[in-house]
Design an enzyme around this catalytic site. Structure first.
Site, PDB file in Angstrom:
ATOM      1  N   GLN A  10       0.837  -1.200   0.000  1.00 53.75           N
ATOM      2  CA  GLN A  10       0.000   0.000   0.000  1.00 53.75           C
ATOM      3  C   GLN A  10       0.870   1.248   0.000  1.00 53.75           C
ATOM      4  O   GLN A  10       1.947   1.270   0.576  1.00 53.75           O
ATOM      5  CB  GLN A  10      -0.888   0.009   1.239  1.00 53.75           C
ATOM      6  CG  GLN A  10      -2.049  -0.950   1.150  1.00 53.75           C
ATOM      7  CD  GLN A  10      -2.955  -0.871   2.372  1.00 53.75           C
ATOM      8  OE1 GLN A  10      -3.033  -1.805   3.153  1.00 53.75           O
ATOM      9  NE2 GLN A  10      -3.637   0.248   2.524  1.00 53.75           N
ATOM     10  N   SER A  91       5.134  -5.745   2.911  1.00 57.49           N
ATOM     11  CA  SER A  91       3.794  -5.792   3.507  1.00 57.49           C
ATOM     12  C   SER A  91       2.825  -6.554   2.609  1.00 57.49           C
ATOM     13  O   SER A  91       3.042  -7.728   2.326  1.00 57.49           O
ATOM     14  CB  SER A  91       3.313  -4.365   3.822  1.00 57.49           C
ATOM     15  OG  SER A  91       2.120  -4.386   4.566  1.00 57.49           O
ATOM     16  N   LEU A  92       1.777  -5.893   2.094  1.00 54.33           N
ATOM     17  CA  LEU A  92       0.834  -6.549   1.190  1.00 54.33           C
ATOM     18  C   LEU A  92       1.547  -7.221   0.013  1.00 54.33           C
ATOM     19  O   LEU A  92       1.092  -8.253  -0.502  1.00 54.33           O
ATOM     20  CB  LEU A  92      -0.178  -5.508   0.697  1.00 54.33           C
ATOM     21  CG  LEU A  92      -1.323  -5.877  -0.243  1.00 54.33           C
ATOM     22  CD1 LEU A  92      -0.921  -5.909  -1.697  1.00 54.33           C
ATOM     23  CD2 LEU A  92      -2.007  -7.188   0.147  1.00 54.33           C
ATOM     24  N   ARG A 116      -8.372  -9.079   4.686  1.00 51.83           N
ATOM     25  CA  ARG A 116      -7.266  -8.548   5.492  1.00 51.83           C
ATOM     26  C   ARG A 116      -7.413  -7.043   5.687  1.00 51.83           C
ATOM     27  O   ARG A 116      -7.232  -6.522   6.798  1.00 51.83           O
ATOM     28  CB  ARG A 116      -5.932  -8.877   4.796  1.00 51.83           C
ATOM     29  CG  ARG A 116      -4.667  -8.403   5.504  1.00 51.83           C
ATOM     30  CD  ARG A 116      -3.460  -8.863   4.686  1.00 51.83           C
ATOM     31  NE  ARG A 116      -2.171  -8.529   5.268  1.00 51.83           N
ATOM     32  CZ  ARG A 116      -1.480  -7.423   5.020  1.00 51.83           C
ATOM     33  NH1 ARG A 116      -1.977  -6.510   4.172  1.00 51.83           N
ATOM     34  NH2 ARG A 116      -0.301  -7.225   5.574  1.00 51.83           N
ATOM     35  N   HIS A 200       1.275  -3.356  11.164  1.00 52.62           N
ATOM     36  CA  HIS A 200       2.537  -3.942  11.613  1.00 52.62           C
ATOM     37  C   HIS A 200       2.911  -3.534  13.039  1.00 52.62           C
ATOM     38  O   HIS A 200       4.083  -3.340  13.354  1.00 52.62           O
ATOM     39  CB  HIS A 200       3.656  -3.612  10.612  1.00 52.62           C
ATOM     40  CG  HIS A 200       3.333  -4.056   9.227  1.00 52.62           C
ATOM     41  ND1 HIS A 200       3.215  -5.391   8.888  1.00 52.62           N
ATOM     42  CD2 HIS A 200       3.025  -3.360   8.099  1.00 52.62           C
ATOM     43  CE1 HIS A 200       2.876  -5.485   7.609  1.00 52.62           C
ATOM     44  NE2 HIS A 200       2.748  -4.276   7.117  1.00 52.62           N
ATOM     45  N   GLN A 249       2.983 -11.326  10.098  1.00 56.84           N
ATOM     46  CA  GLN A 249       3.414 -10.071   9.475  1.00 56.84           C
ATOM     47  C   GLN A 249       2.456  -8.927   9.741  1.00 56.84           C
ATOM     48  O   GLN A 249       2.849  -7.769   9.727  1.00 56.84           O
ATOM     49  CB  GLN A 249       3.659 -10.231   7.969  1.00 56.84           C
ATOM     50  CG  GLN A 249       2.456 -10.537   7.128  1.00 56.84           C
ATOM     51  CD  GLN A 249       2.320  -9.623   5.921  1.00 56.84           C
ATOM     52  OE1 GLN A 249       1.277  -9.013   5.777  1.00 56.84           O
ATOM     53  NE2 GLN A 249       3.303  -9.524   5.068  1.00 56.84           N
TER      54      GLN A 249
END
Length: 317
Positions: A10, A91-92, A116, A200, A249
């Site tokens: 993102q 991340s994503l 998510r 996170h 994560q």
């Protein structure tokens, strides 16, 4: 000549992204059409026309970025691009990396990352979370600023992005205190980001447990390409380990500095960002300054041509 692929998360999305590539390559629209069927709405229309506020909603951004990364990957492969030596994601982007490495099925993962995004948004009351970028301090000084600022609340390092850049996240007031504490320690910049979900951090543990339940029903296979997780900067191939990493994560920091160094070690000649924007490419250049390592980003026909030439041993200039 080996190379690594890295997939953004993102923050790299924009209205109109991949427009030029979609005009030239039918695989882009086909990928978004597949995602739209899984989601039940027209994802390409949202990406192409906006509005920006709708695209930036976490539960829409995540499937949009997943589809964008997979679309670019499919164009790369259709144009004769070789398989990379290693893949990873920020991340994503870890989900995108695993889809492209055939560890996760695309359609089911599109639905999973929408979920998510929803559980992340629901994990904290609207407006109560915050993120900030701290630039010009080492990791230890930033972690010390967070400890000082917490005062019983949550504020933690969320992204270790290298070269004196760390993103912190947590409860809004605590993040603001950490900004001030970082400035007092000599940070060159310490600025709040336009993000309300404190990704996170430990505030995401409830969301992570909800994700764990959903992951039980998702088919996970051993990736065909070496996969390095940004949770621990280590390679993983066992499906049970990968499931656990995707849960961890969400409430663990993104260790991008260590991850990039792990994937660029050895004989890798190029690190190629696969997806819209060049956010990771900018970070990567600041982290790893090896003269023999090249950084490229794929998002339009000309950048794909350049990367194809570079990975075949030709010049990309």
């Amino acid at each position: 000549m080996s190379f690594a692929f890295v997939f953004p998360g993102q923050g790299s999305q924009s209205v109109g992204m991949l427009g030029a590539l979609a005009t030239a390559e039918s695989a882009v629209r086909a990928t978004f059409d597949e995602a739209s069927r899984a989601l039940g709405f027209d994802l390409w229309k949202l990406v192409s026309e906006g509005p920006e506020e709708a695209l930036n909603a976490t539960e829409r951004t995540q499937p949009a970025m997943l589809a964008a990364g997979v679309a670019v990957w499919r164009v790369w492969r259709a144009r004769g691009g070789a398989l990379p030596e290693v893949v990873c994601g920020h991340s994503l982007g870890e989900f995108t990396a695993l889809v492209c490495a055939e560890g996760l099925p695309f359609g089911a993962t599109v639905e999973l990352v929408r979920f998510r995004g929803q559980v992340m948004q629901e994990a904290v009351p609207a407006g109560s979370g915050a993120m900030a970028a701290i630039i010009g301090l080492d990791d230890e000084a930033i972690e010390a600023a967070c400890r000082e600022a917490a005062q019983g609340a949550v504020v933690e390092a969320a992204n270790f992005n290298g070269a004196g850049q760390v993103v912190i996240a947590g409860e809004k007031a605590a993040v603001q205190r950490a900004i001030e504490a970082a400035r007092a320690r000599g940070a060159r910049r310490a600025v709040a980001l336009p993000v309300s979900v404190p990704s996170h951090t430990s505030l995401m543990r409830g969301a992570a447990e909800r994700l764990r339940e959903r992951l039980h029903s998702l088919e996970v296979r051993a990736p065909r390409i070496r996969y390095v997780s940004a949770v621990d900067a280590s390679a993983h191939e066992r499906p049970d380990e990968i499931r656990e990493l995707l849960v961890r994560q969400l409430s663990s920091p993104v260790r991008w500095t260590d991850t990039l160094r792990a994937v660029s070690a050895g004989a890798v000649a190029q690190v190629i960002e696969c997806g819209p924007g060049k956010v990771l490419t900018g970070l990567n250049r600041r982290i790893e300054r090896r003269a023999d390592l090249d950084f490229l980003a794929l998002e339009d026909p000309s950048s794909i041509e350049a990367a194809l030439a570079a990975t075949r041993g030709g010049s990309h200039a």
